[in-house]
Design an enzyme around this catalytic site. Structure first.
Site, PDB file in Angstrom:
ATOM      1  N   ILE A  41       0.816  -1.212   0.000  1.00 57.83           N
ATOM      2  CA  ILE A  41       0.000   0.000   0.000  1.00 57.83           C
ATOM      3  C   ILE A  41       0.854   1.268   0.000  1.00 57.83           C
ATOM      4  O   ILE A  41       0.364   2.340  -0.314  1.00 57.83           O
ATOM      5  CB  ILE A  41      -1.016   0.032   1.168  1.00 57.83           C
ATOM      6  CG1 ILE A  41      -0.313  -0.058   2.511  1.00 57.83           C
ATOM      7  CG2 ILE A  41      -2.050  -1.060   1.013  1.00 57.83           C
ATOM      8  CD1 ILE A  41      -1.257   0.093   3.693  1.00 57.83           C
ATOM      9  N   ASP A  88      16.551   2.542   5.933  1.00 55.92           N
ATOM     10  CA  ASP A  88      16.341   1.240   6.561  1.00 55.92           C
ATOM     11  C   ASP A  88      15.914   1.508   8.002  1.00 55.92           C
ATOM     12  O   ASP A  88      16.725   1.903   8.838  1.00 55.92           O
ATOM     13  CB  ASP A  88      17.633   0.410   6.520  1.00 55.92           C
ATOM     14  CG  ASP A  88      17.487  -0.945   7.215  1.00 55.92           C
ATOM     15  OD1 ASP A  88      16.402  -1.220   7.772  1.00 55.92           O
ATOM     16  OD2 ASP A  88      18.464  -1.716   7.209  1.00 55.92           O
ATOM     17  N   LEU A  89      14.625   1.319   8.274  1.00 56.07           N
ATOM     18  CA  LEU A  89      14.082   1.663   9.592  1.00 56.07           C
ATOM     19  C   LEU A  89      14.583   0.773  10.719  1.00 56.07           C
ATOM     20  O   LEU A  89      14.443   1.124  11.886  1.00 56.07           O
ATOM     21  CB  LEU A  89      12.548   1.635   9.542  1.00 56.07           C
ATOM     22  CG  LEU A  89      11.952   2.840   8.813  1.00 56.07           C
ATOM     23  CD1 LEU A  89      10.600   2.498   8.240  1.00 56.07           C
ATOM     24  CD2 LEU A  89      11.870   4.050   9.733  1.00 56.07           C
ATOM     25  N   ASN A 115       4.601   4.487   7.131  1.00 60.30           N
ATOM     26  CA  ASN A 115       3.866   3.376   6.520  1.00 60.30           C
ATOM     27  C   ASN A 115       4.588   2.027   6.592  1.00 60.30           C
ATOM     28  O   ASN A 115       3.939   0.992   6.721  1.00 60.30           O
ATOM     29  CB  ASN A 115       3.592   3.735   5.047  1.00 60.30           C
ATOM     30  CG  ASN A 115       3.203   2.536   4.209  1.00 60.30           C
ATOM     31  OD1 ASN A 115       2.057   2.092   4.212  1.00 60.30           O
ATOM     32  ND2 ASN A 115       4.169   1.985   3.477  1.00 60.30           N
ATOM     33  N   THR A 136      11.763  -2.013  13.783  1.00 62.96           N
ATOM     34  CA  THR A 136      11.364  -1.526  12.452  1.00 62.96           C
ATOM     35  C   THR A 136      10.037  -0.780  12.475  1.00 62.96           C
ATOM     36  O   THR A 136       9.921   0.333  11.955  1.00 62.96           O
ATOM     37  CB  THR A 136      11.262  -2.714  11.470  1.00 62.96           C
ATOM     38  OG1 THR A 136      12.482  -3.455  11.500  1.00 62.96           O
ATOM     39  CG2 THR A 136      10.975  -2.238  10.061  1.00 62.96           C
ATOM     40  N   TYR A 192       9.112 -14.955  23.153  1.00 57.20           N
ATOM     41  CA  TYR A 192       8.747 -14.306  21.890  1.00 57.20           C
ATOM     42  C   TYR A 192       7.609 -15.032  21.170  1.00 57.20           C
ATOM     43  O   TYR A 192       7.620 -16.248  21.016  1.00 57.20           O
ATOM     44  CB  TYR A 192       9.969 -14.246  20.961  1.00 57.20           C
ATOM     45  CG  TYR A 192       9.707 -13.593  19.617  1.00 57.20           C
ATOM     46  CD1 TYR A 192       9.629 -12.212  19.498  1.00 57.20           C
ATOM     47  CD2 TYR A 192       9.555 -14.364  18.453  1.00 57.20           C
ATOM     48  CE1 TYR A 192       9.400 -11.605  18.270  1.00 57.20           C
ATOM     49  CE2 TYR A 192       9.332 -13.764  17.218  1.00 57.20           C
ATOM     50  CZ  TYR A 192       9.260 -12.387  17.133  1.00 57.20           C
ATOM     51  OH  TYR A 192       9.042 -11.793  15.910  1.00 57.20           O
TER      52      TYR A 192
END
Length: 322
Positions: A41, A88-89, A115, A136, A192
């Site tokens: 998206i 690159d988050l 986004n 991220t 996790y």
């Protein structure tokens, strides 16, 4: 929530597309950053904003893919104003480098669309040794927003136009760990859960927007901050699903899942539609204000997430990632 396809107070529904919710809106003179604009998206968000005259900076991990998407958009929208920049988050160094280069370019910033995201991946650590989905989906966007906030404030003052920050969350924010955020177990592999960790990161997206909205309001800045649920869309976010689950999802997809143009609608609505002017600290779904999990409205938890995120991003400041 209302039935799938029924219209809410805005006059739009789950079936509305990004083009429909921005019909007649003139975004000329606005500049936007869209993270993750080379897939899913994010591509449609960038295309529709460009279609409405917005100068879109596509912040992408792979600039080669970004350049191809830019070409495709320009071929569909002649005169579209698009730039591709690397981001690159999952790396704080990369976020800092992007913000520094953006500010050096002297570009204004009216719209920040946080986004990009990853979903339900196996346990992994980021370059900064933080659980990858938290790093991220939340932390990278938290740092990016923090570093570009002064640019947004200056732009809104100089242009006398409202700035808007949009965090992409998800209904998955309802399925986080008990208590919402596992502050002391962010990196705990033994506890996790790929889906709960995703839910935790998406809950943090809502809490981040809410605390940001509160601070901006208190400071008297003409900038709003909201979070959105794009809807269930079969994009490559589901790449970590097993084949059985993917098949099951595919079977109901044509009845319940949104198309990509429908999936980008709520983001574009909150970013551009005049109906949303002055609305801040809200959670949107299907281009209408919706009710998030009560925990997502917890101002104490929002402040705790803010302080925790500040500490994590500050502790990495000036250090090179290993």
């Amino acid at each position: 929530m209302w039935f799938f396809g029924s219209k809410g107070a805005s006059g739009f529904s789950s079936r509305s597309t990004a083009e429909e919710v921005t019909h007649g809106v003139d975004g000329t003179g606005l500049t936007a950053i869209v993270t993750g604009a080379s897939s899913g998206i994010g591509v449609e968000t960038a295309r529709v904003l460009a279609l409405r005259g917005v100068h879109v900076v596509m912040a992408v991990r792979n600039t080669g893919s970004g350049a191809k998407v830019k070409e495709d958009i320009v071929s569909q929208v002649p005169g579209a104003k698009l730039d591709v920049m690397e981001l690159d988050l999952s790396s704080m160094d990369s976020v800092r480098k992007f913000a520094s280069e953006y500010k050096s370019a002297g570009l204004p910033l009216n719209l920040l669309i946080n986004n990009a995201g990853i979903m339900a991946c196996p346990f992994m650590l980021s370059k900064d040794n933080i659980e990858l989905q938290f790093a991220t989906n939340h932390l990278g966007h938290f740092l990016l927003t923090k570093l570009l906030l002064d640019t947004m404030k200056n732009t809104s003052r100089e242009s006398k136009r409202e700035g808007r920050i949009v965090n992409l969350s998800s209904e998955a924010h309802r399925f986080s760990y008990p208590g919402g955020v596992s502050f002391d177990k962010i990196n705990d592999k033994s506890s996790y859960s790929s889906m709960r960790a995703y839910g935790q990161s998406k809950l943090c997206n809502v809490l981040h927007a809410n605390e940001l909205a509160k601070q901006l309001k208190e400071d008297g800045d003409n900038i709003t901050a909201n979070s959105v649920h794009p809807g269930a869309i079969m994009t490559n976010l589901g790449r970590y699903f097993n084949s059985y689950l993917a098949g099951a999802v595919g079977a109901v997809a044509k009845y319940m899942l949104k198309t990509v143009p429908q999936g980008a609608a709520t983001t574009c609505y909150v970013a551009l539609n005049p109906q949303v002017a002055g609305v801040t600290g809200e959670y949107f779904a299907d281009s209408n204000i919706a009710k998030p999990l009560p925990l997502a409205k917890d101002s104490e938890l929002a402040k705790k997430v803010w302080d925790f995120s500040t500490k994590l991003t500050d502790s990495q400041s000036g250090e090179s990632s290993s």
